[in-house]
Write an enzyme that holds these catalytic residues in place. Structure first.
Site, PDB file in Angstrom:
ATOM      1  N   ASP A 177      59.858  13.329  83.674  1.00  0.00           N
ATOM      2  CA  ASP A 177      60.735  13.457  82.331  1.00  0.00           C
ATOM      3  C   ASP A 177      59.646  14.314  81.448  1.00  0.00           C
ATOM      4  OD1 ASP A 177      62.864  11.048  80.671  1.00  0.00           O
ATOM      5  OD2 ASP A 177      61.331  13.021  79.478  1.00  0.00           O
TER       6      ASP A 177
ATOM      7  N   HIS B  34      64.925   6.124  85.156  1.00  0.00           N
ATOM      8  CA  HIS B  34      63.694   5.969  83.872  1.00  0.00           C
ATOM      9  C   HIS B  34      62.178   5.252  84.285  1.00  0.00           C
ATOM     10  CE1 HIS B  34      65.079   8.325  80.494  1.00  0.00           C
ATOM     11  NE2 HIS B  34      66.126   7.819  80.918  1.00  0.00           N
TER      12      HIS B  34
ATOM     13  N   GLU C 104      72.003  11.502  77.310  1.00  0.00           N
ATOM     14  CA  GLU C 104      71.753  13.140  76.990  1.00  0.00           C
ATOM     15  C   GLU C 104      71.717  14.224  78.287  1.00  0.00           C
ATOM     16  OE1 GLU C 104      67.480  13.404  76.201  1.00  0.00           O
ATOM     17  OE2 GLU C 104      67.727  15.780  76.899  1.00  0.00           O
TER      18      GLU C 104
ATOM     19  N   HIS D   6      70.441   9.229  86.305  1.00  0.00           N
ATOM     20  CA  HIS D   6      69.268   9.094  86.845  1.00  0.00           C
ATOM     21  C   HIS D   6      68.305   7.830  86.691  1.00  0.00           C
ATOM     22  CE1 HIS D   6      70.156  11.235  82.290  1.00  0.00           C
ATOM     23  NE2 HIS D   6      69.085  10.376  82.152  1.00  0.00           N
TER      24      HIS D   6
HETATM   25  P1  AMP Z   1      69.013  10.311  78.557  1.00  0.00           P
HETATM   26  O1  AMP Z   1      70.027  10.970  79.487  1.00  0.00           O
HETATM   27  O2  AMP Z   1      69.720   9.463  77.570  1.00  0.00           O
HETATM   28  O3  AMP Z   1      68.607   9.534  80.071  1.00  0.00           O
HETATM   29  O4  AMP Z   1      68.173  10.886  78.355  1.00  0.00           O
HETATM   30  C1  AMP Z   1      67.778  11.850  79.336  1.00  0.00           C
HETATM   31  C2  AMP Z   1      65.998  12.390  80.022  1.00  0.00           C
HETATM   32  O5  AMP Z   1      65.810  13.947  80.589  1.00  0.00           O
HETATM   33  C3  AMP Z   1      65.325  11.853  78.412  1.00  0.00           C
HETATM   34  O6  AMP Z   1      64.117  11.365  78.604  1.00  0.00           O
HETATM   35  C4  AMP Z   1      64.528  13.348  78.477  1.00  0.00           C
HETATM   36  O7  AMP Z   1      63.350  13.799  78.048  1.00  0.00           O
HETATM   37  C5  AMP Z   1      64.850  13.983  80.186  1.00  0.00           C
HETATM   38  N1  AMP Z   1      64.867  15.930  80.327  1.00  0.00           N
HETATM   39  C6  AMP Z   1      65.991  16.190  79.917  1.00  0.00           C
HETATM   40  N2  AMP Z   1      65.795  17.305  80.785  1.00  0.00           N
HETATM   41  C7  AMP Z   1      63.654  17.337  81.344  1.00  0.00           C
HETATM   42  C8  AMP Z   1      63.630  18.797  82.536  1.00  0.00           C
HETATM   43  N3  AMP Z   1      64.889  19.931  82.573  1.00  0.00           N
HETATM   44  N4  AMP Z   1      62.309  17.970  82.708  1.00  0.00           N
HETATM   45  C9  AMP Z   1      62.190  16.834  82.828  1.00  0.00           C
HETATM   46  N5  AMP Z   1      62.592  15.611  82.137  1.00  0.00           N
HETATM   47  C10 AMP Z   1      63.959  16.330  81.024  1.00  0.00           C
END
Ligand code: AMP
Length: 135
Positions: free
Chosen positions: A29, A95, A88, A93
């Site tokens: 991440d 975590h 977001e 995905h």
């Molecule tokens: P969520 O969709 O709320 O589970 O959060 C999305 C996660 O993806 C967050 O922790 C971001 O930091 C991560 N994220 C977003 N863009 C990228 C990227 N290009 N590479 C790695 N992690 C990412």
């Protein structure tokens, strides 16, 4: 429009990759809660995990377990926390978050890593993942 994770999967944008197979990819991440915070992503773009094919969901959990075992070997922590959020990025995905206390799961406190630190960490985890999953 393709999600940011689909662009990572198609190599349009870079990531700190730690594992990949035919159906999934895992990478660090970019804004981690703790060192080693990683994401496991199905290559087929689906917004909500409940809409995944059951077989792919089961395989995602199995893939995530294998990735978590490699992270746990490399990063000092009490446990690996797991969560699915997706507020977001609308592309499923998992975590995987190395945790030592509840705050590490709260997405409030963040750690900063340099490009070199991300690269080195990804290399250590991917090497361990390959070692654990070779034959
Ligand atoms: P969520 O969709 O709320 O589970 O959060 C999305 C996660 O993806 C967050 O922790 C971001 O930091 C991560 N994220 C977003 N863009 C990228 C990227 N290009 N590479 C790695 N992690 C990412």
């Amino acid at each position: 429009m393709a999600s940011v994770f689909s662009k990572i999967i198609s190599k349009e944008i870079p990531c700190y990759q730690i594992a990949e197979d035919k159906d999934f990819i895992a990478f660090l991440d970019i804004n981690p809660n703790s060192i080693g915070h990683s994401l496991c992503v199905p290559k087929i773009e689906t917004d909500h995990f409940l809409d995944l094919d059951k077989n792919i969901y089961d395989k995602l959990m199995s893939f995530s377990r294998n990735v978590a075992l490699a992270i746990k070997e490399v990063v000092e922590c009490k446990k690996i926390g797991m969560s699915i959020i997706g507020l977001e990025v609308p592309h499923v995905h998992v975590h995987l978050i190395p945790i030592s206390n509840m705050e590490d799961m709260q997405f409030i406190n963040k750690v900063k890593l340099s490009h070199e630190e991300f690269e080195l960490l990804a290399k250590k985890i991917s090497t361990t993942y390959i070692l654990f999953n070779s034959i």
